[in-house]
Structure formats: structure tokens, C-alpha cells
Design a protein around this motif. Structure first.
Motif, short mmCIF file in Angstrom:
data_model
loop_
_atom_site.label_atom_id
_atom_site.label_comp_id
_atom_site.label_asym_id
_atom_site.label_seq_id
_atom_site.Cartn_x
_atom_site.Cartn_y
_atom_site.Cartn_z
N PRO A 278 0.82 -1.22 0.00
CA PRO A 278 0.00 0.00 0.00
C PRO A 278 0.85 1.27 0.00
N ILE A 279 0.38 2.27 -0.67
CA ILE A 279 0.99 3.59 -0.83
C ILE A 279 2.21 3.51 -1.76
N VAL A 280 3.09 2.54 -1.53
CA VAL A 280 4.24 2.36 -2.42
C VAL A 280 3.74 2.04 -3.83
N ASN A 281 2.64 1.28 -3.93
CA ASN A 281 2.12 0.92 -5.25
C ASN A 281 1.68 2.14 -6.05
N MET A 282 1.14 3.13 -5.39
CA MET A 282 0.73 4.35 -6.10
C MET A 282 1.94 5.12 -6.60
N VAL A 283 2.96 5.23 -5.77
CA VAL A 283 4.19 5.92 -6.18
C VAL A 283 4.84 5.19 -7.34
N TYR A 284 4.92 3.87 -7.24
CA TYR A 284 5.51 3.04 -8.30
C TYR A 284 4.75 3.23 -9.61
N PHE A 285 3.44 3.21 -9.55
CA PHE A 285 2.62 3.36 -10.75
C PHE A 285 2.80 4.75 -11.37
N ILE A 286 2.84 5.78 -10.56
CA ILE A 286 3.05 7.13 -11.07
C ILE A 286 4.43 7.25 -11.73
N LEU A 287 5.43 6.63 -11.12
CA LEU A 287 6.77 6.65 -11.71
C LEU A 287 6.78 5.93 -13.06
N LEU A 288 6.07 4.82 -13.16
CA LEU A 288 5.99 4.11 -14.45
C LEU A 288 5.35 4.98 -15.52
N LEU A 289 4.37 5.76 -15.14
CA LEU A 289 3.69 6.63 -16.10
C LEU A 289 4.50 7.87 -16.45
N ALA A 290 5.29 8.37 -15.50
CA ALA A 290 5.93 9.67 -15.68
C ALA A 290 7.38 9.61 -16.14
N MET A 291 8.13 8.63 -15.69
CA MET A 291 9.56 8.61 -15.98
C MET A 291 9.87 8.20 -17.41
N GLU A 292 10.87 8.84 -17.99
CA GLU A 292 11.35 8.43 -19.30
C GLU A 292 12.22 7.20 -19.13
N GLY A 293 12.22 6.36 -20.14
CA GLY A 293 13.09 5.20 -20.11
C GLY A 293 14.54 5.60 -20.31
N THR A 294 15.43 4.65 -20.10
CA THR A 294 16.84 4.95 -20.32
C THR A 294 17.06 5.22 -21.80
N PRO A 295 17.75 6.31 -22.15
CA PRO A 295 17.90 6.67 -23.56
C PRO A 295 18.79 5.71 -24.33
N GLN A 296 19.73 5.09 -23.67
CA GLN A 296 20.61 4.13 -24.35
C GLN A 296 20.05 2.72 -24.19
N ASP A 297 20.62 1.81 -24.95
CA ASP A 297 20.24 0.41 -24.81
C ASP A 297 20.63 -0.05 -23.40
N ASN A 298 19.81 -0.93 -22.82
CA ASN A 298 20.16 -1.48 -21.52
C ASN A 298 20.13 -3.00 -21.60
N GLN A 299 20.30 -3.68 -20.48
CA GLN A 299 20.39 -5.13 -20.47
C GLN A 299 19.09 -5.81 -20.93
N TYR A 300 18.00 -5.06 -21.02
CA TYR A 300 16.72 -5.63 -21.41
C TYR A 300 16.39 -5.42 -22.88
N GLY A 301 17.21 -4.66 -23.58
CA GLY A 301 16.98 -4.48 -25.00
C GLY A 301 17.28 -3.05 -25.46
N ALA A 302 16.95 -2.83 -26.72
CA ALA A 302 17.19 -1.53 -27.33
C ALA A 302 16.11 -0.53 -26.91
N ASN A 303 16.44 0.73 -27.01
CA ASN A 303 15.49 1.79 -26.70
C ASN A 303 14.32 1.70 -27.69
N PRO A 304 13.08 1.52 -27.20
CA PRO A 304 11.95 1.38 -28.13
C PRO A 304 11.65 2.62 -28.95
N LEU A 305 12.15 3.77 -28.53
CA LEU A 305 11.90 5.00 -29.29
C LEU A 305 12.83 5.13 -30.49
N LYS A 306 13.89 4.35 -30.54
CA LYS A 306 14.83 4.40 -31.65
C LYS A 306 14.38 3.58 -32.85
N LYS A 307 13.35 2.77 -32.70
CA LYS A 307 12.91 1.89 -33.79
C LYS A 307 12.20 2.67 -34.86
#
Length: 126
Positions: A97-126
Motif C-alpha cells: 500500500p501507498i508504495v504501489n501508487m508511487v511506483y505506478f506514477i513513476l511508471l507513467l511519468a519517468m522516461e526510459g533509459t535513452p541508451q540500450d540497456n540489459q533488457y533491449g534496445a530503446n523502443p523509441l529508436k525503432k
């Protein structure tokens, strides 16, 4: 709105988004998926509340849809977390509780890493 309609018409993309946790997705498909899930869940709850007054067993299919659609948000949440450069195991923060709301807002608001990371290429570069 036009992008949301295109998103809903892309059934292959929706299927991939809801069934795989490999790779990364940016904010737009994640937001569209959450919006679609919210709309389906609102309709399901309204219909279930109508049918439960008639005969309680009639509400069961709508409640099952509610649960299944909610489960379909697990993979997009994991891939969105990958876009930020973090492990998908952080999805368990949604149960705190409460942490879930902060986590969800961060998922909606934060930009992804601009460079490729261990999970794959930047989806905005495609």
C-alpha cells in the motif's frame, strides 16, 4: 485519440504486449494499455453490479473478465520497468500500500533509459 484507436486495432501488438515480458516498452503503449484495461474493467464492474441484483451467478462472467484483464497488465508493467532499467521483480511493489501508487506514477511519468540497456534496445529508436 487517433493513436489510441490505432493501438487498439493492432491486435498483434496487443497480444505481444499482454503476453511477453521480454524487452522494453515506452510510456505511450503502457499508458494506452492501462487506459484500455481501465475501460474494460469499468464496463465489467457496471455490468456485474447490474446482473448481481437480478441473479448473483450472472455476475460471475463479468468478474472473471475483470480478473483476466487485470492479469493482462502484468507483462506490460514488467516491460515498462525494464525500459527504466530495473528488474521486473519490482512488480511486487504493487502489493505494498501507498508504495504501489508511487511506483505506478513513476511508471507513467519517468522516461526510459535513452541508451540500450540489459533488457533491449530503446523502443523509441525503432
Amino acid at each position: 485519440m487517433e493513436n489510441f484507436i490505432k493501438f487498439l486495432k493492432d491486435t498483434q501488438g496487443l497480444k505481444r504486449l499482454a503476453t511477453t515480458w521480454d524487452g522494453r516498452i515506452n510510456r505511450q503503449p503502457f499508458c494506452f494499455m492501462i487506459l484500455a484495461v481501465m475501460l474494460v474493467n469499468i464496463v465489467s464492474v457496471i455490468l456485474a453490479s447490474i446482473f448481481v441484483t437480478i441473479l448473483p451467478i450472472l455476475a460471475l462472467p463479468f468478474l472473471l473478465v475483470y480478473l483476466l484483464v487485470g492479469l493482462a497488465t502484468i507483462c506490460p508493467t514488467i516491460t515498462r520497468t525494464h525500459d527504466l532499467g530495473y528488474t521486473g521483480w519490482l512488480i511486487f511493489l504493487m502489493f505494498v500500500p501507498i508504495v504501489n501508487m508511487v511506483y505506478f506514477i513513476l511508471l507513467l511519468a519517468m522516461e526510459g533509459t535513452p541508451q540500450d540497456n540489459q533488457y533491449g534496445a530503446n523502443p523509441l529508436k525503432k
